[in-house]
Scaffold this active site. Sequence first.
Site, PDB file in Angstrom:
ATOM      1  CG  ASP A 196      58.390   9.318  -1.613  1.00 12.04           C
ATOM      2  OD1 ASP A 196      58.647  10.511  -1.894  1.00 12.04           O
ATOM      3  OD2 ASP A 196      58.947   8.697  -0.691  1.00 12.04           O
ATOM      4  CE  LYS A 237      53.688  14.461  -2.976  1.00  9.88           C
ATOM      5  NZ  LYS A 237      54.110  13.116  -2.555  1.00  9.88           N
ATOM      6  N   GLY A 238      55.056  14.640  -8.344  1.00  8.12           N
ATOM      7  CA  GLY A 238      55.856  15.458  -9.271  1.00  8.12           C
ATOM      8  C   GLY A 238      55.566  15.102 -10.710  1.00  8.12           C
ATOM      9  N   GLY A 243      60.739  15.298  -2.310  1.00  8.40           N
ATOM     10  CA  GLY A 243      61.561  14.989  -3.482  1.00  8.40           C
ATOM     11  C   GLY A 243      60.607  14.587  -4.583  1.00  8.40           C
ATOM     12  CG  HIS A 244      57.580  16.604  -5.450  1.00 11.79           C
ATOM     13  ND1 HIS A 244      56.626  17.568  -5.320  1.00 11.79           N
ATOM     14  CD2 HIS A 244      57.545  15.904  -4.291  1.00 11.79           C
ATOM     15  CE1 HIS A 244      56.043  17.462  -4.129  1.00 11.79           C
ATOM     16  NE2 HIS A 244      56.599  16.462  -3.494  1.00 11.79           N
ATOM     17  NE  ARG A 273      53.159  33.442  19.665  1.00  9.63           N
ATOM     18  CZ  ARG A 273      52.380  33.672  20.718  1.00  9.63           C
ATOM     19  NH1 ARG A 273      51.276  34.369  20.570  1.00  9.63           N
ATOM     20  NH2 ARG A 273      52.706  33.212  21.899  1.00  9.63           N
ATOM     21  CD  GLN A 290      56.266  16.692   3.050  1.00  7.44           C
ATOM     22  OE1 GLN A 290      55.592  17.672   3.288  1.00  7.44           O
ATOM     23  NE2 GLN A 290      57.408  16.787   2.414  1.00  7.44           N
ATOM     24  CB  THR A 319      64.614  13.735  -0.112  1.00  7.59           C
ATOM     25  OG1 THR A 319      63.621  14.388  -0.891  1.00  7.59           O
ATOM     26  CG2 THR A 319      65.313  14.762   0.749  1.00  7.59           C
ATOM     27  N   GLY A 365      67.623   8.790  -0.508  1.00 12.39           N
ATOM     28  CA  GLY A 365      68.145   7.543  -1.076  1.00 12.39           C
ATOM     29  C   GLY A 365      67.825   6.319  -0.219  1.00 12.39           C
ATOM     30  NE  ARG A 419      60.466   6.500  -2.080  1.00 14.73           N
ATOM     31  CZ  ARG A 419      60.384   6.959  -3.332  1.00 14.73           C
ATOM     32  NH1 ARG A 419      59.846   6.215  -4.282  1.00 14.73           N
ATOM     33  NH2 ARG A 419      60.841   8.153  -3.642  1.00 14.73           N
TER      34      ARG A 419
HETATM   35  P1  GDP Z   1      56.543  12.329  -5.303  1.00 14.01           P
HETATM   36  O1  GDP Z   1      57.333  12.696  -4.093  1.00 14.01           O
HETATM   37  O2  GDP Z   1      55.130  12.013  -4.974  1.00 14.01           O
HETATM   38  O3  GDP Z   1      56.670  13.321  -6.413  1.00 14.01           O
HETATM   39  O4  GDP Z   1      57.169  10.958  -5.827  1.00 14.01           O
HETATM   40  P2  GDP Z   1      58.733  10.638  -5.999  1.00 14.01           P
HETATM   41  O5  GDP Z   1      59.253  11.354  -7.174  1.00 14.01           O
HETATM   42  O6  GDP Z   1      59.464  10.788  -4.712  1.00 14.01           O
HETATM   43  O7  GDP Z   1      58.676   9.079  -6.225  1.00 14.01           O
HETATM   44  C1  GDP Z   1      57.962   8.524  -7.276  1.00 14.01           C
HETATM   45  C2  GDP Z   1      58.944   7.697  -8.134  1.00 14.01           C
HETATM   46  O8  GDP Z   1      58.222   6.892  -9.025  1.00 14.01           O
HETATM   47  C3  GDP Z   1      59.838   8.558  -8.994  1.00 14.01           C
HETATM   48  O9  GDP Z   1      61.047   7.894  -9.207  1.00 14.01           O
HETATM   49  C4  GDP Z   1      59.052   8.655 -10.312  1.00 14.01           C
HETATM   50  O10 GDP Z   1      59.892   8.886 -11.430  1.00 14.01           O
HETATM   51  C5  GDP Z   1      58.455   7.291 -10.376  1.00 14.01           C
HETATM   52  N1  GDP Z   1      57.149   7.177 -11.021  1.00 14.01           N
HETATM   53  C6  GDP Z   1      56.114   8.073 -11.022  1.00 14.01           C
HETATM   54  N2  GDP Z   1      55.045   7.533 -11.659  1.00 14.01           N
HETATM   55  C7  GDP Z   1      55.417   6.286 -12.040  1.00 14.01           C
HETATM   56  C8  GDP Z   1      54.737   5.220 -12.702  1.00 14.01           C
HETATM   57  O11 GDP Z   1      53.566   5.300 -13.062  1.00 14.01           O
HETATM   58  N3  GDP Z   1      55.453   4.062 -12.906  1.00 14.01           N
HETATM   59  C9  GDP Z   1      56.748   3.920 -12.507  1.00 14.01           C
HETATM   60  N4  GDP Z   1      57.357   2.756 -12.749  1.00 14.01           N
HETATM   61  N5  GDP Z   1      57.405   4.912 -11.881  1.00 14.01           N
HETATM   62  C10 GDP Z   1      56.746   6.061 -11.636  1.00 14.01           C
HETATM   63  P1  IMO Z   2      57.380  13.843  -0.911  1.00  7.61           P
HETATM   64  O1  IMO Z   2      56.848  15.230  -1.107  1.00  7.61           O
HETATM   65  C1  IMO Z   2      58.028  10.491   1.785  1.00  7.61           C
HETATM   66  C2  IMO Z   2      58.787  11.447   5.980  1.00  7.61           C
HETATM   67  C3  IMO Z   2      60.168  11.150   6.515  1.00  7.61           C
HETATM   68  C4  IMO Z   2      59.841  10.857   7.966  1.00  7.61           C
HETATM   69  C5  IMO Z   2      58.723  11.862   8.266  1.00  7.61           C
HETATM   70  C6  IMO Z   2      59.205  13.152   8.908  1.00  7.61           C
HETATM   71  O2  IMO Z   2      58.558  13.532  -1.752  1.00  7.61           O
HETATM   72  O3  IMO Z   2      56.287  12.841  -1.014  1.00  7.61           O
HETATM   73  P2  IMO Z   2      60.589  15.257   8.106  1.00  7.61           P
HETATM   74  O4  IMO Z   2      61.841  15.343   7.276  1.00  7.61           O
HETATM   75  O5  IMO Z   2      59.408  15.916   7.504  1.00  7.61           O
HETATM   76  O6  IMO Z   2      60.841  15.643   9.512  1.00  7.61           O
HETATM   77  O7  IMO Z   2      60.278  13.674   8.154  1.00  7.61           O
HETATM   78  O8  IMO Z   2      58.120  12.155   7.011  1.00  7.61           O
HETATM   79  N1  IMO Z   2      58.773  12.305   4.769  1.00  7.61           N
HETATM   80  C7  IMO Z   2      58.506  11.855   3.543  1.00  7.61           C
HETATM   81  N2  IMO Z   2      58.279  10.606   3.098  1.00  7.61           N
HETATM   82  N3  IMO Z   2      57.956  11.531   0.930  1.00  7.61           N
HETATM   83  C8  IMO Z   2      58.150  12.795   1.375  1.00  7.61           C
HETATM   84  O9  IMO Z   2      57.942  13.878   0.600  1.00  7.61           O
HETATM   85  C9  IMO Z   2      58.476  12.993   2.725  1.00  7.61           C
HETATM   86  N4  IMO Z   2      58.759  14.084   3.479  1.00  7.61           N
HETATM   87  C10 IMO Z   2      58.923  13.648   4.739  1.00  7.61           C
HETATM   88  O10 IMO Z   2      60.735  10.048   5.871  1.00  7.61           O
HETATM   89  O11 IMO Z   2      59.306   9.569   8.095  1.00  7.61           O
HETATM   90 MG    MG Z   3      59.073  12.105  -3.107  1.00  7.08          MG
END
Ligand code: GDP
Ligand code: IMO
Ligand code: MG
Length: 430
Positions: free
Chosen positions: A13, A16-17, A40-41, A143, A230, A306, A308, A311
């Site tokens: 989180d 990256k997205g 969840g990106h 496998r 992740q 993903t 809710g 964090r």
């Molecule tokens: P990812 O899993 O790495 O793609 O990140 P997520 O989308 O799960 O979580 C990042 C959250 O921060 C999302 O709600 C983005 O819209 C938001 N976000 C990303 N970059 C920024 C930023 O520079 N500032 C703020 N305030 N929010 C951001």
């Molecule tokens: P993105 O790509 C944050 C965490 C889960 C849990 C552990 C194992 O959005 O950054 P799993 O479902 O893989 O068995 O869970 O990893 N986790 C994440 N935390 N961002 C994610 O993906 C995650 N994908 C899994 O919360 O602690």
């Molecule tokens: Mg995410």
Amino acid sequence: MKVDVLLGLQWGDEGKGKIVDVLAPRYDIVARFQGGPNAGHTIKSGDCKVILHTIPSGILFPDTTNLIGNGVIIDPLIMLKEINELKSIGINAPAGLIISRKAHLILPSHRLLDAVQEISRGAGKIGSTLKGIGPTYTDKIARQGLRIGEFHESGFSARYIEHRDAHLRQAAQYKVDISTLKFDGLDFDTYEKQWFDALKAIGEIEQVDGEYYIHHSLWNRKTILAEGAQGTMLDIDFGSYPFVTSSNTITAGVCTGLGLAPSNIGKVFGIVKAYCTRVGSGPFPTELTDATGELLRGTGNEFGSTTGRPRRCGWLDLVALKYSVMMNGVTHLFMTKADVLSVIQNIGICTSYQRDGIELDYVPFNQENLLPNLIHRHGWNRDISQATCTQEIPEELHDYIRLIEQATGVPVAIVSVGPDRAQTIFTRPF
Ligand code: GDP
Ligand code: IMO
Ligand code: MG
């Protein structure tokens, strides 16, 4: 040509997205190489906001090809929902999408197993997203998985039933009443039916031998960005085991997850949130369980994309960051959520850990009960969400960036100041 890599350096989180979406116009292909719908990106551009779980984050650009690599695991029902959501905002997702035949399928019974295993862990639960990740990768390594390329082969249904029944027998060994379990609100039978319907639809998407596709693309001078899911501290080998996910989230995972050689890897972009967050259980040395943690969560809207779930929030951890830079061969750092730290007067930064009176400047084998040794820096205490260039970055934030660059030896080339595509400052060329 080389494949550039973008991945998370913390516990996921990191944003990256958002950054993949910003960079996508520079690339012909965006490829996911590991993970599944536990990811969840989030992408935001004006009023349009999408959360992608399986589909690469280049999908908003019609000229970008989005490859789901062999290292990814796919739940067809979740993927079909994503495609339909994209359709509802005018994006014809299947058109820009191709899937490696070797990508494994997450069966409904993998999700069932994930649920019963997590329940039976009790207080030691991992905090899984319950998308079936662990059991699906377990079957792959044992496998005995099912790959999406097998869907078109005869006998697929019989093989599916064999797998499902084996999973059900395994699930029955746990002391959990499986009849009460729900999967995205659905009981098992309904989920399974919808899953099969979705598989038929997803089965129509173009499938390729991903390893040939990616090498032919390189030979044809296509530009490729590999998108991690992740984060490094959730890596199956190098994260805080067992509180990790079940795939290699680091640069090495790009090679196995797409079929590349190490010499095919180009730049490595490491995404670092300006502070740290973690969702799920496991060690988190800089965690703030006080009002400052609450403030970061509220200001940064730190709730899982993903699941809710709230964090956990904490200070930037330079020990973990240096470890991640080392493990991934990061060439450029991109810092996100710098705007969120605007609400903090006195910013803490962890430079080492201590345990039992001993100072540790590395990530130890056992990461439990580590206390952070913190230094502090003045905050910038002003709204930077409209800043567009280096000159508009406050001096205190420049200081914070310099500190990170000195600690890691890697330049910070992007500073993100908001969720929108437009809220991105390019601070150095790359
Ligand atoms: P990812 O899993 O790495 O793609 O990140 P997520 O989308 O799960 O979580 C990042 C959250 O921060 C999302 O709600 C983005 O819209 C938001 N976000 C990303 N970059 C920024 C930023 O520079 N500032 C703020 N305030 N929010 C951001
Ligand atoms: P993105 O790509 C944050 C965490 C889960 C849990 C552990 C194992 O959005 O950054 P799993 O479902 O893989 O068995 O869970 O990893 N986790 C994440 N935390 N961002 C994610 O993906 C995650 N994908 C899994 O919360 O602690
Ligand atoms: Mg995410």
